[in-house]
Design a protein around this motif. Structure first.
Motif, PDB file in Angstrom:
ATOM      1  N   HIS A  29      -1.967 -45.480 -27.613  1.00 40.09           N
ATOM      2  CA  HIS A  29      -2.200 -46.922 -27.564  1.00 40.09           C
ATOM      3  C   HIS A  29      -3.621 -47.200 -27.088  1.00 40.09           C
ATOM      4  O   HIS A  29      -4.206 -46.439 -26.324  1.00 40.09           O
ATOM      5  CB  HIS A  29      -1.239 -47.596 -26.575  1.00 40.09           C
ATOM      6  N   TRP A  30      -4.165 -48.352 -27.519  1.00 40.09           N
ATOM      7  CA  TRP A  30      -5.357 -48.892 -26.889  1.00 40.09           C
ATOM      8  C   TRP A  30      -4.939 -49.682 -25.656  1.00 40.09           C
ATOM      9  O   TRP A  30      -3.794 -50.153 -25.572  1.00 40.09           O
ATOM     10  CB  TRP A  30      -6.118 -49.823 -27.840  1.00 40.09           C
ATOM     11  N   HIS A  31      -5.858 -49.816 -24.703  1.00 39.24           N
ATOM     12  CA  HIS A  31      -5.612 -50.693 -23.555  1.00 39.24           C
ATOM     13  C   HIS A  31      -6.013 -52.106 -23.943  1.00 39.24           C
ATOM     14  O   HIS A  31      -7.176 -52.370 -24.268  1.00 39.24           O
ATOM     15  CB  HIS A  31      -6.432 -50.247 -22.334  1.00 39.24           C
ATOM     16  N   HIS A  32      -5.050 -53.025 -23.930  1.00 41.98           N
ATOM     17  CA  HIS A  32      -5.324 -54.398 -24.360  1.00 41.98           C
ATOM     18  C   HIS A  32      -5.921 -55.198 -23.196  1.00 41.98           C
ATOM     19  O   HIS A  32      -5.290 -55.399 -22.166  1.00 41.98           O
ATOM     20  CB  HIS A  32      -4.058 -55.042 -24.900  1.00 41.98           C
ATOM     21  N   VAL A  33      -7.147 -55.651 -23.387  1.00 40.49           N
ATOM     22  CA  VAL A  33      -7.927 -56.306 -22.348  1.00 40.49           C
ATOM     23  C   VAL A  33      -7.435 -57.731 -22.138  1.00 40.49           C
ATOM     24  O   VAL A  33      -7.197 -58.468 -23.099  1.00 40.49           O
ATOM     25  CB  VAL A  33      -9.423 -56.331 -22.736  1.00 40.49           C
ATOM     26  N   ALA A  34      -7.275 -58.113 -20.886  1.00 39.35           N
ATOM     27  CA  ALA A  34      -6.944 -59.504 -20.558  1.00 39.35           C
ATOM     28  C   ALA A  34      -8.217 -60.326 -20.643  1.00 39.35           C
ATOM     29  O   ALA A  34      -9.042 -60.328 -19.727  1.00 39.35           O
ATOM     30  CB  ALA A  34      -6.327 -59.586 -19.171  1.00 39.35           C
ATOM     31  N   LYS A  35      -8.397 -61.014 -21.760  1.00 39.20           N
ATOM     32  CA  LYS A  35      -9.640 -61.749 -21.985  1.00 39.20           C
ATOM     33  C   LYS A  35      -9.779 -62.920 -21.015  1.00 39.20           C
ATOM     34  O   LYS A  35      -8.798 -63.532 -20.614  1.00 39.20           O
ATOM     35  CB  LYS A  35      -9.697 -62.271 -23.417  1.00 39.20           C
ATOM     36  N   THR A  36     -11.032 -63.200 -20.657  1.00 36.49           N
ATOM     37  CA  THR A  36     -11.347 -64.409 -19.898  1.00 36.49           C
ATOM     38  C   THR A  36     -11.981 -65.395 -20.875  1.00 36.49           C
ATOM     39  O   THR A  36     -11.823 -65.269 -22.079  1.00 36.49           O
ATOM     40  CB  THR A  36     -12.295 -64.075 -18.736  1.00 36.49           C
ATOM     41  N   THR A  37     -12.701 -66.382 -20.380  1.00 30.50           N
ATOM     42  CA  THR A  37     -13.371 -67.317 -21.276  1.00 30.50           C
ATOM     43  C   THR A  37     -14.501 -66.602 -22.014  1.00 30.50           C
ATOM     44  O   THR A  37     -15.043 -65.596 -21.546  1.00 30.50           O
ATOM     45  CB  THR A  37     -13.948 -68.508 -20.512  1.00 30.50           C
ATOM     46  N   LYS A  38     -14.859 -67.125 -23.166  1.00 28.96           N
ATOM     47  CA  LYS A  38     -15.946 -66.526 -23.941  1.00 28.96           C
ATOM     48  C   LYS A  38     -17.252 -66.539 -23.150  1.00 28.96           C
ATOM     49  O   LYS A  38     -18.010 -65.566 -23.165  1.00 28.96           O
ATOM     50  CB  LYS A  38     -16.110 -67.278 -25.266  1.00 28.96           C
ATOM     51  N   VAL A  39     -17.519 -67.634 -22.430  1.00 26.81           N
ATOM     52  CA  VAL A  39     -18.742 -67.710 -21.623  1.00 26.81           C
ATOM     53  C   VAL A  39     -18.759 -66.605 -20.575  1.00 26.81           C
ATOM     54  O   VAL A  39     -19.782 -65.938 -20.359  1.00 26.81           O
ATOM     55  CB  VAL A  39     -18.864 -69.089 -20.949  1.00 26.81           C
ATOM     56  N   ALA A  40     -17.618 -66.368 -19.910  1.00 31.31           N
ATOM     57  CA  ALA A  40     -17.555 -65.337 -18.870  1.00 31.31           C
ATOM     58  C   ALA A  40     -17.748 -63.951 -19.464  1.00 31.31           C
ATOM     59  O   ALA A  40     -18.456 -63.108 -18.884  1.00 31.31           O
ATOM     60  CB  ALA A  40     -16.222 -65.418 -18.131  1.00 31.31           C
ATOM     61  N   MET A  41     -17.146 -63.680 -20.614  1.00 31.72           N
ATOM     62  CA  MET A  41     -17.292 -62.356 -21.228  1.00 31.72           C
ATOM     63  C   MET A  41     -18.734 -62.119 -21.665  1.00 31.72           C
ATOM     64  O   MET A  41     -19.267 -61.013 -21.512  1.00 31.72           O
ATOM     65  CB  MET A  41     -16.328 -62.217 -22.411  1.00 31.72           C
ATOM     66  N   ILE A  42     -19.380 -63.149 -22.187  1.00 35.61           N
ATOM     67  CA  ILE A  42     -20.784 -63.021 -22.572  1.00 35.61           C
ATOM     68  C   ILE A  42     -21.659 -62.809 -21.338  1.00 35.61           C
ATOM     69  O   ILE A  42     -22.613 -62.021 -21.364  1.00 35.61           O
ATOM     70  CB  ILE A  42     -21.225 -64.262 -23.371  1.00 35.61           C
ATOM     71  N   ASP A  43     -21.332 -63.479 -20.235  1.00 35.90           N
ATOM     72  CA  ASP A  43     -22.100 -63.294 -18.998  1.00 35.90           C
ATOM     73  C   ASP A  43     -22.080 -61.833 -18.551  1.00 35.90           C
ATOM     74  O   ASP A  43     -23.104 -61.308 -18.072  1.00 35.90           O
ATOM     75  CB  ASP A  43     -21.521 -64.171 -17.878  1.00 35.90           C
ATOM     76  N   HIS A  44     -20.934 -61.165 -18.662  1.00 35.97           N
ATOM     77  CA  HIS A  44     -20.854 -59.754 -18.264  1.00 35.97           C
ATOM     78  C   HIS A  44     -21.799 -58.899 -19.121  1.00 35.97           C
ATOM     79  O   HIS A  44     -22.489 -58.010 -18.612  1.00 35.97           O
ATOM     80  CB  HIS A  44     -19.427 -59.238 -18.411  1.00 35.97           C
ATOM     81  N   VAL A  45     -21.819 -59.175 -20.426  1.00 33.58           N
ATOM     82  CA  VAL A  45     -22.723 -58.423 -21.313  1.00 33.58           C
ATOM     83  C   VAL A  45     -24.172 -58.717 -20.958  1.00 33.58           C
ATOM     84  O   VAL A  45     -25.013 -57.809 -20.885  1.00 33.58           O
ATOM     85  CB  VAL A  45     -22.442 -58.766 -22.791  1.00 33.58           C
ATOM     86  N   GLN A  46     -24.487 -59.989 -20.720  1.00 35.52           N
ATOM     87  CA  GLN A  46     -25.864 -60.341 -20.377  1.00 35.52           C
ATOM     88  C   GLN A  46     -26.297 -59.693 -19.066  1.00 35.52           C
ATOM     89  O   GLN A  46     -27.468 -59.330 -18.902  1.00 35.52           O
ATOM     90  CB  GLN A  46     -25.990 -61.866 -20.295  1.00 35.52           C
ATOM     91  N   ASN A  47     -25.365 -59.528 -18.144  1.00 38.55           N
ATOM     92  CA  ASN A  47     -25.665 -58.840 -16.893  1.00 38.55           C
ATOM     93  C   ASN A  47     -26.070 -57.395 -17.169  1.00 38.55           C
ATOM     94  O   ASN A  47     -27.071 -56.894 -16.638  1.00 38.55           O
ATOM     95  CB  ASN A  47     -24.442 -58.894 -15.977  1.00 38.55           C
ATOM     96  N   LEU A  48     -25.293 -56.716 -18.010  1.00 34.79           N
ATOM     97  CA  LEU A  48     -25.621 -55.332 -18.379  1.00 34.79           C
ATOM     98  C   LEU A  48     -26.993 -55.264 -19.052  1.00 34.79           C
ATOM     99  O   LEU A  48     -27.831 -54.415 -18.710  1.00 34.79           O
ATOM    100  CB  LEU A  48     -24.538 -54.786 -19.310  1.00 34.79           C
ATOM    101  N   LEU A  49     -27.234 -56.158 -19.995  1.00 28.02           N
ATOM    102  CA  LEU A  49     -28.505 -56.143 -20.728  1.00 28.02           C
ATOM    103  C   LEU A  49     -29.686 -56.418 -19.799  1.00 28.02           C
ATOM    104  O   LEU A  49     -30.729 -55.760 -19.890  1.00 28.02           O
ATOM    105  CB  LEU A  49     -28.472 -57.193 -21.837  1.00 28.02           C
ATOM    106  N   ALA A  50     -29.529 -57.380 -18.908  1.00 27.84           N
ATOM    107  CA  ALA A  50     -30.636 -57.771 -18.032  1.00 27.84           C
ATOM    108  C   ALA A  50     -31.044 -56.654 -17.087  1.00 27.84           C
ATOM    109  O   ALA A  50     -32.179 -56.628 -16.607  1.00 27.84           O
ATOM    110  CB  ALA A  50     -30.254 -59.024 -17.237  1.00 27.84           C
ATOM    111  N   GLN A  51     -30.132 -55.738 -16.814  1.00 25.53           N
ATOM    112  CA  GLN A  51     -30.466 -54.605 -15.954  1.00 25.53           C
ATOM    113  C   GLN A  51     -31.223 -53.509 -16.707  1.00 25.53           C
ATOM    114  O   GLN A  51     -31.603 -52.496 -16.123  1.00 25.53           O
ATOM    115  CB  GLN A  51     -29.186 -54.040 -15.340  1.00 25.53           C
ATOM    116  N   GLY A  52     -31.444 -53.728 -18.011  1.00 26.17           N
ATOM    117  CA  GLY A  52     -32.183 -52.748 -18.807  1.00 26.17           C
ATOM    118  C   GLY A  52     -31.415 -51.471 -19.035  1.00 26.17           C
ATOM    119  O   GLY A  52     -32.006 -50.414 -19.286  1.00 26.17           O
ATOM    120  N   LYS A  53     -30.067 -51.552 -19.021  1.00 30.25           N
ATOM    121  CA  LYS A  53     -29.237 -50.354 -19.071  1.00 30.25           C
ATOM    122  C   LYS A  53     -28.614 -50.089 -20.434  1.00 30.25           C
ATOM    123  O   LYS A  53     -27.865 -49.127 -20.579  1.00 30.25           O
ATOM    124  CB  LYS A  53     -28.113 -50.457 -18.034  1.00 30.25           C
ATOM    125  N   PHE A  54     -28.884 -50.954 -21.430  1.00 24.92           N
ATOM    126  CA  PHE A  54     -28.200 -50.764 -22.710  1.00 24.92           C
ATOM    127  C   PHE A  54     -29.129 -50.187 -23.777  1.00 24.92           C
ATOM    128  O   PHE A  54     -30.224 -50.698 -24.012  1.00 24.92           O
ATOM    129  CB  PHE A  54     -27.597 -52.074 -23.211  1.00 24.92           C
TER     130      PHE A  54
END
Length: 452
Positions: A369-394
């Motif tokens: 099985h895949w682990h089914h993620v409990a989604k939050t709001t779209k804005v919150a999920m995008i914020d997490h990605v932007q946090n990763l990107l802003a740290q220069g880690k991607f």
């Protein structure tokens, strides 16, 4: 003869930054602490509440404090942990007993208690009988659904006020959303207008509103490693820095991501190596694409998109069945497992019911099985990605299979008609790799260094 233990001397001036002196002393019933990450607003409120409870406990009075988050699952890692930290810093750990089911921190001698609640449904709190309430704290207040959550919850506990106080103190702490039109930003504007109106009529304001950032740390509490990380984000993405650390609602614009933060590489670096690999899936329907990404996290904490599977049924008369897609995805995963010589640490997927058809087919064939993620709001999920990107880690391997990932992220935009609202939406066209990337980041924030 036993030697008396000398009480530890606690200097509050070493724990509370001077910036918060007014917040600490205000007699306003409602206290709002907003600002950027790392400003110590939450720790200051935690210390204030512990000392408030202690003040009444020393008088043999029972004093209860209500601590609230938007969701029950966030309590232990946030507000419960913050209160526990404050008690420890004040050298009072042995005076309290701790429970997590139900979540309580109780003063042993007087029974005075910190009560912790998630407010996913404010109506459920109306039946709670606590009594002797002296304070309420809404931590991460911007994550609540609307100001109506406060309006519905406050009366429940304010009417259970302790008889020996004049007013229940209500604290709110949060980082402002980047969208100026988010409800909490507009709520603050309304409160400031109310304060101005009362002052104009020679009345005392009801709301003390404070804004703080990490730059207000006059005590030097922020360690150099954190300051270096902040400086790196400032260098990589100035707008993200302004929002995350200065607490400015910088706006959304229309492009979701700064594509300069997606760093192409031809091969894995010589001075680093993969510590673990991950898979993340966004499965489609008859007319939408199915995509899976293979990601690696390195020893240095960087994230690399290693490979992408992408199938679109658009304009195809003979569309792949779930069994065909299950075979494709299994081959994709096995190829990457063999290439990188690692088993996946996590396999993430959407929580939507539509994904379960493919998930069930995959389980039937491959017993996985895949682990089914409990989604939050779209804005919150995008914020997490932007946090990763802003740290220069991607980073991403600059191979043919990953070009669809880059192309979709480059086109990924906010719907201009919704940007100036409290419910901004993205344009749901060619966004499938964007979704599976968000599921990966959301499901693995701790491994990515985005959650502690």
């Amino acid at each position: 003869m036993a030697t008396a233990v000398k009480p530890k001397l606690i200097k509050m001036s070493s724990l509370i930054n001077p910036h918060f002196n007014q917040l600490w002393l205000t007699d306003c019933p409602y206290i709002i602490a907003k600002g950027g990450r790392g400003s110590f607003k939450s720790s200051t409120i935690g210390l204030k509440l512990v000392l408030m409870l202690k003040q009444y406990a020393q008088q043999d009075l029972k004093a209860n404090i209500i601590c609230l988050r938007d969701n029950q699952k966030y309590l232990r890692d946030s507000v419960y942990g913050q209160v526990s930290w404050a008690i420890e810093m004040l050298d009072m750990t042995n005076e309290f007993k701790y429970r997590v089911s139900p979540m309580r921190i109780t003063h042993k001698r007087t029974g005075s208690t910190f009560y912790f609640y998630g407010v996913s449904d404010a109506q459920r709190l109306k039946s709670n009988i606590v009594n002797n309430v002296i304070a309420i704290w809404y931590e991460e207040a911007a994550n609540f659904g609307s100001k109506e959550d406060f309006d519905e919850t406050n009366p429940t506990f304010v009417r259970q006020k302790a008889d020996y106080i004049n007013q229940v103190k209500v604290f709110y702490s949060y980082n402002p959303p980047r969208n100026p039109y988010d409800w909490v930003n507009e709520w603050i504007e309304d409160l400031e207008t109310d304060n101005d109106r009362r002052i104009a009529h020679d009345l005392k304001p009801n709301y003390f509103i404070d804004t703080s950032t990490y730059l207000d740390d006059q005590l030097g509490i922020t360690d150099q490693q954190t300051l270096d990380e902040i400086d790196r984000i400032k260098h990589n993405d100035k707008d993200y820095y302004r929002w995350l650390y200065l607490g400015e609602p910088v706006g959304l614009g229309t492009s979701v991501y700064n594509m300069d933060l997606f760093h192409p590489i031809k091969e894995l670096p010589d001075d680093d190596y993969l510590a673990s690999i991950y898979f993340s899936l966004d499965s489609g329907h008859e007319v939408s694409a199915t995509t899976e990404g293979c990601y690696g996290i390195t020893r240095k904490g960087n994230c690399i998109l290693l490979d992408t599977y992408y199938y679109s049924p658009a304009h195809k008369s003979n569309k792949k069945a779930p069994s065909d897609l299950a075979n494709d995805l299994h081959e994709f995963e096995e190829r990457n497992i063999e290439q990188w010589d690692k088993q996946p640490y996590q396999r993430s997927a959407d929580s939507a019911t539509a994904d379960y058809a493919l998930d069930n087919e995959f389980y039937k064939i491959y017993n996985t099985h895949w682990h089914h993620v409990a989604k939050t709001t779209k804005v919150a999920m995008i914020d997490h990605v932007q946090n990763l990107l802003a740290q220069g880690k991607f980073f991403y391997l600059d191979i043919e299979a990953n070009q669809i990932f880059i192309a979709e992220h480059r086109k990924y935009q906010w719907d201009a008609d919704t940007v100036e609202t409290d419910n901004p939406k993205v344009i749901k066209v060619d966004d499938h790799t964007c979704d599976q990337f968000q599921y990966f980041v959301l499901d693995n924030r701790r491994d990515l260094g985005l959650k502690w």
